[in-house]
Enzyme design. Structure first.
Site, PDB file in Angstrom:
ATOM      1  N   LYS A 194       0.827  -1.208   0.000  1.00 21.82           N
ATOM      2  CA  LYS A 194       0.000   0.000   0.000  1.00 21.82           C
ATOM      3  C   LYS A 194       0.861   1.257   0.000  1.00 21.82           C
ATOM      4  O   LYS A 194       0.639   2.188  -0.767  1.00 21.82           O
ATOM      5  CB  LYS A 194      -0.937  -0.022   1.205  1.00 21.82           C
ATOM      6  CG  LYS A 194      -1.959   1.109   1.201  1.00 21.82           C
ATOM      7  CD  LYS A 194      -2.837   1.078   2.447  1.00 21.82           C
ATOM      8  CE  LYS A 194      -3.774  -0.082   2.460  1.00 21.82           C
ATOM      9  NZ  LYS A 194      -4.759   0.008   3.578  1.00 21.82           N
ATOM     10  N   GLU A 245      10.113  -5.904   3.806  1.00 22.65           N
ATOM     11  CA  GLU A 245      10.319  -7.216   3.175  1.00 22.65           C
ATOM     12  C   GLU A 245       9.968  -7.155   1.687  1.00 22.65           C
ATOM     13  O   GLU A 245      10.697  -7.689   0.829  1.00 22.65           O
ATOM     14  CB  GLU A 245       9.450  -8.282   3.862  1.00 22.65           C
ATOM     15  CG  GLU A 245       9.682  -8.425   5.355  1.00 22.65           C
ATOM     16  CD  GLU A 245       8.723  -7.585   6.187  1.00 22.65           C
ATOM     17  OE1 GLU A 245       8.371  -8.027   7.288  1.00 22.65           O
ATOM     18  OE2 GLU A 245       8.329  -6.480   5.736  1.00 22.65           O
ATOM     19  N   HIS A 254      -1.826 -38.215  11.128  1.00 28.23           N
ATOM     20  CA  HIS A 254      -0.576 -38.941  11.362  1.00 28.23           C
ATOM     21  C   HIS A 254       0.486 -38.049  11.983  1.00 28.23           C
ATOM     22  O   HIS A 254       1.675 -38.375  11.953  1.00 28.23           O
ATOM     23  CB  HIS A 254      -0.087 -39.547  10.045  1.00 28.23           C
ATOM     24  CG  HIS A 254      -1.042 -40.557   9.475  1.00 28.23           C
ATOM     25  ND1 HIS A 254      -1.003 -41.887   9.813  1.00 28.23           N
ATOM     26  CD2 HIS A 254      -2.094 -40.413   8.630  1.00 28.23           C
ATOM     27  CE1 HIS A 254      -1.975 -42.536   9.182  1.00 28.23           C
ATOM     28  NE2 HIS A 254      -2.650 -41.656   8.456  1.00 28.23           N
ATOM     29  N   LYS A 264       7.677  -3.831  13.303  1.00 27.66           N
ATOM     30  CA  LYS A 264       8.218  -3.168  12.119  1.00 27.66           C
ATOM     31  C   LYS A 264       9.157  -2.022  12.509  1.00 27.66           C
ATOM     32  O   LYS A 264      10.245  -1.861  11.949  1.00 27.66           O
ATOM     33  CB  LYS A 264       7.086  -2.611  11.256  1.00 27.66           C
ATOM     34  CG  LYS A 264       6.306  -3.630  10.449  1.00 27.66           C
ATOM     35  CD  LYS A 264       5.263  -2.906   9.612  1.00 27.66           C
ATOM     36  CE  LYS A 264       4.437  -3.869   8.770  1.00 27.66           C
ATOM     37  NZ  LYS A 264       3.404  -3.146   7.998  1.00 27.66           N
ATOM     38  N   GLU A 276      -4.346 -11.822  14.071  1.00 29.21           N
ATOM     39  CA  GLU A 276      -3.938 -10.438  13.862  1.00 29.21           C
ATOM     40  C   GLU A 276      -5.097  -9.484  14.160  1.00 29.21           C
ATOM     41  O   GLU A 276      -4.886  -8.345  14.576  1.00 29.21           O
ATOM     42  CB  GLU A 276      -3.446 -10.245  12.422  1.00 29.21           C
ATOM     43  CG  GLU A 276      -2.711  -8.924  12.195  1.00 29.21           C
ATOM     44  CD  GLU A 276      -1.935  -8.902  10.894  1.00 29.21           C
ATOM     45  OE1 GLU A 276      -0.795  -9.422  10.866  1.00 29.21           O
ATOM     46  OE2 GLU A 276      -2.466  -8.383   9.884  1.00 29.21           O
ATOM     47  N   GLY A 278      -5.114  -5.160   5.280  1.00 31.09           N
ATOM     48  CA  GLY A 278      -4.348  -6.117   4.480  1.00 31.09           C
ATOM     49  C   GLY A 278      -4.894  -7.526   4.524  1.00 31.09           C
ATOM     50  O   GLY A 278      -4.983  -8.210   3.505  1.00 31.09           O
ATOM     51  N   ARG A 279      -5.290  -7.987   5.705  1.00 28.26           N
ATOM     52  CA  ARG A 279      -5.755  -9.371   5.843  1.00 28.26           C
ATOM     53  C   ARG A 279      -7.163  -9.583   5.292  1.00 28.26           C
ATOM     54  O   ARG A 279      -7.666 -10.694   5.292  1.00 28.26           O
ATOM     55  CB  ARG A 279      -5.675  -9.806   7.306  1.00 28.26           C
ATOM     56  CG  ARG A 279      -6.398  -8.915   8.287  1.00 28.26           C
ATOM     57  CD  ARG A 279      -5.951  -9.203   9.718  1.00 28.26           C
ATOM     58  NE  ARG A 279      -6.517  -8.299  10.700  1.00 28.26           N
ATOM     59  CZ  ARG A 279      -6.033  -7.099  11.003  1.00 28.26           C
ATOM     60  NH1 ARG A 279      -4.978  -6.641  10.353  1.00 28.26           N
ATOM     61  NH2 ARG A 279      -6.587  -6.356  11.941  1.00 28.26           N
TER      62      ARG A 279
END
Length: 548
Positions: free
Chosen positions: A206, A212, A384, A512, A353, A267-268
């Site tokens: 954005k 990152e 398993h 951040k 979050e 964002g999510r």
């Protein structure tokens, strides 16, 4: 101090919880032959069965009353109408506007949000069709074969989860790759597999400053220019999803190739926006539109269904019941379709979050556990790996079991075997195996009483482990949209019931900020910030050994 625990319904639920902790699910089923009918509901394409949750009709009525006392309906209307319910950032929460297939006008701060979204979708559609048809050409005149999506968090997990869920339905027009980790191993492996002449990079940030993402973007453009040589060619191979036109232009991306976002999209919750561009490129715009349509169907259900049949609200109430009243501090997400293998990670971000907070709307500490720890993996593999603990461990983990009636790819009897496991596991979690059953089974196998006594406690399964079963007609684009929207609205309701702000992420911002300071210290010995002795020691060790 005022909080939800002072509500009459909350106090009533505390009393019910004390009673329910002493009640076995087998007893509840034995007492009520119509339990499945009472505690299951459907919408097109989805059967939602919560009859194996540790509730009875009285508890359910109290949970519905809690929703009423928390004024869920009013808060729901505030969200859909664009009121600024993200109170700590003074923002609207309008991911639902991104998939408003009724195209009804919605004016927020003087802007018709619906028109803005429709315009952006038209721009995405035109771009996708140009790339997929081969009309978009790279700097050597070749069509695009590979798309590399560079983002992190919500700019990555949503699109990647959706493309993984639907890749069996893709037409192989384009390949899509995702890069999110700052660890150079990931981008290096992607760059080895592609050709700069036929690759399109989609950079999603954005602000166009996310550390990152921009680290990976810069590596990608440096790699590209090793072949292309000319900075002007960047515009033919890099597009962006961002609001910062100044920085995207400085990067070399043409303004017309920047797709926008809005501050009312977290964002999510953003895969419905231009963040979903990689989905549309990979599957085609029609499939992306079908995802939006599936989510819109759930939006309409959430807005109109009575609370007693409202699936997202019931999901939220069950989570609050299990976490804040029965003291179960984690929840497993267990999809049995391989296509949904990324769903646990996606929902982990979405819920933790959003609702991993400890203060209410007024900033006061709440006296109850809020969000559970969300985790999981595909069901068959989980059987398993960790189901042993789910069955016999001394922790209880409520679980959502998710499967489909029709497989994406039919292979002999595979799906029948898959579904037999899906059905068996929830039954076993509910009923368990008691001492009498173990004794009878071992005696039938010829074991002596001494042998039975030795094995008895090892083979007892207490059961009484709560589960929800979500049975989808099939995993297609509409279903993916429906499923995600169900959990999104669950998260919203959960936040309102717990009276916490679901749509900020100050914990993420803290990390951040600290990382940015430390990065400057790792790259410039003249920069010094105050840290604890552990952080100082770790930094010193890293700097001393990184070049050895």
């Amino acid at each position: 101090m005022s909080n939800r625990s002072q509500l009459a319904s909350w106090q009533a639920l505390k009393e019910s919880a004390a009673q329910m902790k002493q009640t076995h699910l087998k007893t509840l089923f034995a007492q009520d032959d119509s339990r499945f009918d009472a505690f299951s509901t459907q919408i097109p394409g989805v059967l939602f069965d919560y009859s194996k949750q540790r509730i009875d009709k009285n508890t359910f009525a109290q949970l519905i009353e809690l929703a009423n006392e928390c004024d869920i309906a009013t808060w729901r209307d505030k969200m859909f109408s664009g009121e600024k319910i993200n109170i700590t950032e003074e923002r609207s929460v309008l991911h639902t506007a991104l998939r408003n297939r009724a195209h009804t006008p919605l004016v927020v701060d003087g802007e018709d949000v619906t028109q803005a979204v429709d315009n952006e979708l038209a721009k995405i559609k035109a771009f996708v069709e140009k790339v997929r048809s081969g009309q978009w050409l790279g700097y050597t005149g070749k069509a695009v074969k590979d798309v590399v999506s560079i983002g992190v968090g919500g700019s990555n997990l949503g699109p990647q989860m959706a493309t993984e869920a639907l890749k069996a339905l893709a037409d192989d027009t384009l390949n899509v790759h995702y890069v999110s980790n700052a660890d150079g191993v990931q981008i290096a492996s992607v760059l080895k597999a592609i050709d700069p002449e036929t690759t399109l990079f989609v950079i999603s940030s954005k602000t166009f400053t996310t550390s990152e993402t921009m680290t990976n973007a810069k590596t990608a453009v440096e790699w590209f220019l090793q072949t292309a040589k000319d900075d002007s060619t960047i515009a033919k191979h890099f597009v962006a999803v961002s609001t910062n036109l100044e920085k995207t232009a400085a990067f070399g991306i043409s303004d017309e190739n920047v797709f926008t976002m809005w501050d009312w999209v977290g964002g999510r919750f953003s895969l419905w926006s231009a963040i979903g561009l990689p989905i549309a490129l990979y599957l085609g715009f029609d499939a992306f539109e079908a995802i939006l349509e599936g989510a819109f169907e759930v939006d309409e259900h959430f807005k109109t269904a009575p609370f007693e049949q409202n699936i997202p609200l019931i999901m939220a109430l069950l989570s609050v019941w299990n976490t804040s009243f029965l003291d179960f501090t984690s929840q497993a997400i267990l999809p049995y379709d391989q296509a949904l293998h990324m769903l646990p990670a996606y929902l982990q971000q979405g819920e933790m979050e959003s609702n991993g907070k400890h203060v209410n709307f007024a900033g006061e500490t709440v006296p109850y556990t809020t969000v559970p720890i969300i985790w999981g993996m595909t069901g068959i593999n989980g059987q398993h790996a960790f189901y042993q603990c789910l069955h016999q461990g001394n922790v209880i983990v409520p679980a959502d079991f998710i499967a489909s009636v029709k497989p994406q790819v039919a292979v002999d009897k595979h799906h029948d075997i898959l579904l037999s496991n899906f059905l068996a596991q929830t039954e076993a979690m509910m009923s368990g195996v008691d001492a009498q059953q173990v004794t009878e089974d071992l005696a039938a196998k010829g074991k002596t009483q001494a042998q039975i006594d030795e094995l008895l406690n090892h083979k007892i399964h207490q059961g009484n482990r709560p589960t929800t079963s979500i049975l989808l007609d099939t995993v297609d684009a509409k279903t993916v949209g429906r499923l995600i929207a169900l959990y999104e609205h669950k998260i919203f309701c959960q936040g309102i019931i717990l009276e916490i702000c679901s749509f900020d992420q100050w914990g993420v911002e803290l990390g951040k900020g600290l990382a940015s300071k430390i990065e400057s210290e790792l790259t410039d010995d003249s920069v010094k910030h105050a840290h604890d002795s552990s952080t100082n020691g770790l930094m010193a060790y890293y700097k001393q050994h990184r070049t050895q």
